[in-house]
Design an enzyme around this catalytic site. Structure first.
Site, PDB file in Angstrom:
ATOM      1  N   ARG A  16       0.835  -1.200   0.000  1.00  8.34           N
ATOM      2  CA  ARG A  16       0.000   0.000   0.000  1.00  8.34           C
ATOM      3  C   ARG A  16       0.879   1.262   0.000  1.00  8.34           C
ATOM      4  NH1 ARG A  16       1.099   2.437   4.224  1.00  8.34           N
ATOM      5  NH2 ARG A  16      -0.050   4.205   3.409  1.00  8.34           N
ATOM      6  N   GLY A  17       0.196   2.405  -0.139  1.00  6.99           N
ATOM      7  CA  GLY A  17       0.906   3.680  -0.284  1.00  6.99           C
ATOM      8  C   GLY A  17       0.955   3.964  -1.783  1.00  6.99           C
ATOM      9  N   ALA A  18       0.542   5.182  -2.145  1.00  6.24           N
ATOM     10  CA  ALA A  18       0.377   5.493  -3.570  1.00  6.24           C
ATOM     11  C   ALA A  18       1.664   5.310  -4.381  1.00  6.24           C
ATOM     12  CB  ALA A  18      -0.139   6.915  -3.714  1.00  6.24           C
ATOM     13  N   ARG A  59      -6.446  -1.360  -7.848  1.00  2.00           N
ATOM     14  CA  ARG A  59      -7.005  -0.252  -7.046  1.00  2.00           C
ATOM     15  C   ARG A  59      -7.252   0.917  -7.991  1.00  2.00           C
ATOM     16  NH1 ARG A  59      -4.356   1.200  -1.345  1.00  2.00           N
ATOM     17  NH2 ARG A  59      -6.447   1.991  -0.935  1.00  2.00           N
ATOM     18  N   CYS A 125      -2.695   9.706   7.898  1.00  2.00           N
ATOM     19  CA  CYS A 125      -2.417   8.428   7.237  1.00  2.00           C
ATOM     20  C   CYS A 125      -0.922   8.099   7.298  1.00  2.00           C
ATOM     21  CB  CYS A 125      -2.953   8.430   5.808  1.00  2.00           C
ATOM     22  SG  CYS A 125      -3.064   6.757   5.113  1.00  2.00           S
ATOM     23  N   ASP A 194      -2.660  10.819  -3.230  1.00  2.00           N
ATOM     24  CA  ASP A 194      -2.874   9.665  -4.118  1.00  2.00           C
ATOM     25  C   ASP A 194      -3.023  10.153  -5.550  1.00  2.00           C
ATOM     26  OD1 ASP A 194      -3.934   8.717  -1.304  1.00  2.00           O
ATOM     27  OD2 ASP A 194      -3.400   6.942  -2.472  1.00  2.00           O
ATOM     28  N   ASN A 204      -6.828  12.256  -1.469  1.00  2.00           N
ATOM     29  CA  ASN A 204      -5.964  11.582  -0.486  1.00  2.00           C
ATOM     30  C   ASN A 204      -6.848  10.833   0.516  1.00  2.00           C
ATOM     31  OD1 ASN A 204      -3.252  11.086   0.504  1.00  2.00           O
ATOM     32  ND2 ASN A 204      -3.741  12.409   2.231  1.00  2.00           N
ATOM     33  N   LYS A 205      -6.203  10.182   1.438  1.00  2.00           N
ATOM     34  CA  LYS A 205      -6.900   9.326   2.408  1.00  2.00           C
ATOM     35  C   LYS A 205      -8.129   9.997   2.999  1.00  2.00           C
ATOM     36  CE  LYS A 205      -5.986   5.983   3.139  1.00  2.00           C
ATOM     37  NZ  LYS A 205      -6.599   4.996   2.238  1.00  2.00           N
ATOM     38  N   LYS A 230       2.113  11.705  -9.145  1.00  2.00           N
ATOM     39  CA  LYS A 230       0.808  11.679  -8.464  1.00  2.00           C
ATOM     40  C   LYS A 230      -0.178  12.635  -9.160  1.00  2.00           C
ATOM     41  CE  LYS A 230       2.543   9.313  -4.796  1.00  2.00           C
ATOM     42  NZ  LYS A 230       2.967   9.913  -3.558  1.00  2.00           N
TER      43      LYS A 230
HETATM   44  P1  RI2 Z   1       2.941   7.918  -0.314  1.00  2.00           P
HETATM   45  C1  RI2 Z   1      -1.986   6.226   0.905  1.00  2.00           C
HETATM   46  O1  RI2 Z   1      -3.020   5.448   0.439  1.00  2.00           O
HETATM   47  C2  RI2 Z   1      -2.454   7.423   1.706  1.00  2.00           C
HETATM   48  O2  RI2 Z   1      -3.634   8.005   1.199  1.00  2.00           O
HETATM   49  C3  RI2 Z   1      -1.252   8.320   1.569  1.00  2.00           C
HETATM   50  O3  RI2 Z   1      -1.521   9.672   1.884  1.00  2.00           O
HETATM   51  C4  RI2 Z   1      -0.939   8.132   0.088  1.00  2.00           C
HETATM   52  O4  RI2 Z   1      -1.144   6.734  -0.134  1.00  2.00           O
HETATM   53  C5  RI2 Z   1       0.413   8.567  -0.357  1.00  2.00           C
HETATM   54  O5  RI2 Z   1       1.430   7.772   0.184  1.00  2.00           O
HETATM   55  P2  RI2 Z   1      -3.312   3.922   0.963  1.00  2.00           P
HETATM   56  O6  RI2 Z   1      -2.530   3.011   0.021  1.00  2.00           O
HETATM   57  O7  RI2 Z   1       2.973   7.582  -1.761  1.00  2.00           O
HETATM   58  O8  RI2 Z   1      -2.913   3.774   2.390  1.00  2.00           O
HETATM   59  O9  RI2 Z   1       3.391   9.327  -0.043  1.00  2.00           O
HETATM   60  O10 RI2 Z   1      -4.790   3.753   0.752  1.00  2.00           O
HETATM   61  O11 RI2 Z   1       3.703   6.897   0.534  1.00  2.00           O
END
Ligand code: RI2
Length: 308
Positions: A16-18, A59, A125, A194, A204-205, A230
């Site tokens: 996870r994480g965008a 996703r 988040c 995101d 975003n979250k 992004k």
């Molecule tokens: P980075 C996450 O989504 C959060 O919304 C967070 O702010 C965003 O990705 C960006 O994260 P999720 O995968 O790319 O937890 O900066 O739903 O790490």
């Protein structure tokens, strides 16, 4: 991990994480290309397209995934022959992953200038880009009080606590609904992204927009840390960003839900550009109104028009 495995893990949020889902998707495509033993460019192309479809279906919201996948295919076509095609795909994936990693460091160094010694910083988040800013400020010797929202229902705030504690920051967790209560004492908010739309709106979250609204009311600067991948070329053509809704069991156990009641679990929301003070990218600190320009300059026309 196989490409199928990567897609499943992105869907289940094990990955996870965008930015991370984009890097891992690019890496899965890279592996897929490398594992192809044949010499039929059309066959390799078909296999890659199948993989691309599978990853993109995992996703829907973070455009980083789409941009990462598109980057792997940049300039590639089955007409170039299987060897050149394979090399192009692999080299594109390597370049994307390298640049994505470098971007997080650059964002940290630029963004940290917006944090002063003694600041109270709030984040939401678990964003590697946002944390890069906070961690860089810490490395520069700035003393901060850092607050992380719990970020229900997945509770990514606990990951943020771990990431910050690991580098010696002693963070404090608050429940999401305490954000406005705390805001009167906060000096700066830093969140990740995101997707950033061509009009500068931030996806975003879930909960980000409430925090932005509270920051706006309290005149607290609201900063977004976001790599250029992004930003969404798709929104330039009027596409609306699909907000992912996940299973209700992530919010409450099914046996807790009374008959006739429903649970809604949207995982992202949209923050209007007027609540955003600046977006920290690897090419500079920009206002949300620069989003269109970033898309055209950094993602390029060729990229934008590769829509399939
Ligand atoms: P980075 C996450 O989504 C959060 O919304 C967070 O702010 C965003 O990705 C960006 O994260 P999720 O995968 O790319 O937890 O900066 O739903 O790490």
């Amino acid at each position: 991990m196989s490409l199928e495995g990567t897609a499943v893990s992105i869907k289940s949020m094990e990955i996870r994480g965008a930015a991370e889902i984009a890097r891992r998707a690019a890496d899965a495509l890279r592996q897929e290309a490398l594992e192809y033993q044949g010499h039929d460019a059309k066959e390799l192309w078909a296999r890659m397209q199948r993989g691309k479809g599978m990853l993109l279906a995992s996703r829907p919201t973070a455009v980083s995934l789409w941009n990462g996948v598109q980057a792997v295919f940049k300039g590639a076509s089955p007409e170039m022959g299987s060897d050149v095609l394979r090399r192009t795909l692999v080299s594109n994936a390597d370049t994307f992953i390298k640049r994505a990693n470098e971007a997080v460091d650059i964002i940290g160094r630029m963004g940290s200038k917006r944090i002063r010694d003694g600041d109270w910083v709030l984040t939401h988040c678990n964003s590697k880009a946002a944390l890069s800013v906070i961690i860089q400020a810490h490395k520069e010797g700035k003393k901060m009080e850092v607050f992380a929202t719990e970020s229900r229902p997945w509770r990514q705030g606990l990951l943020t606590l771990r990431d910050l504690a690991f580098v010696g920051i002693e963070p404090t967790l608050i429940v999401d609904s305490a954000a406005r209560w705390l805001m009167k004492d906060v000096d700066v908010v830093v969140v990740g992204a995101d997707t950033i739309c061509s009009n500068g709106a931030l996806i975003n979250k879930i909960g980000t927009s409430q925090i932005a609204l509270a920051a706006h009311e309290a005149r607290v600067p609201f900063l977004v840390a976001a790599e250029t991948f992004k930003f969404s070329p798709k929104t330039m053509y009027g596409e609306l960003v699909e907000i992912e809704e996940r299973d209700s069991s992530e919010v409450v156990r099914p046996d807790e839900v009374p008959a006739g009641a429903k649970i809604l679990n949207p995982v992202f929301d949209a923050t209007p550009p007027e609540y955003i003070d600046a977006i920290i990218t690897e090419v500079g600190l920009v206002p949300p109104s620069a989003a269109y320009e970033i898309i055209v300059k950094e993602l390029g026309h060729e990229f934008i028009f590769e829509r399939n």
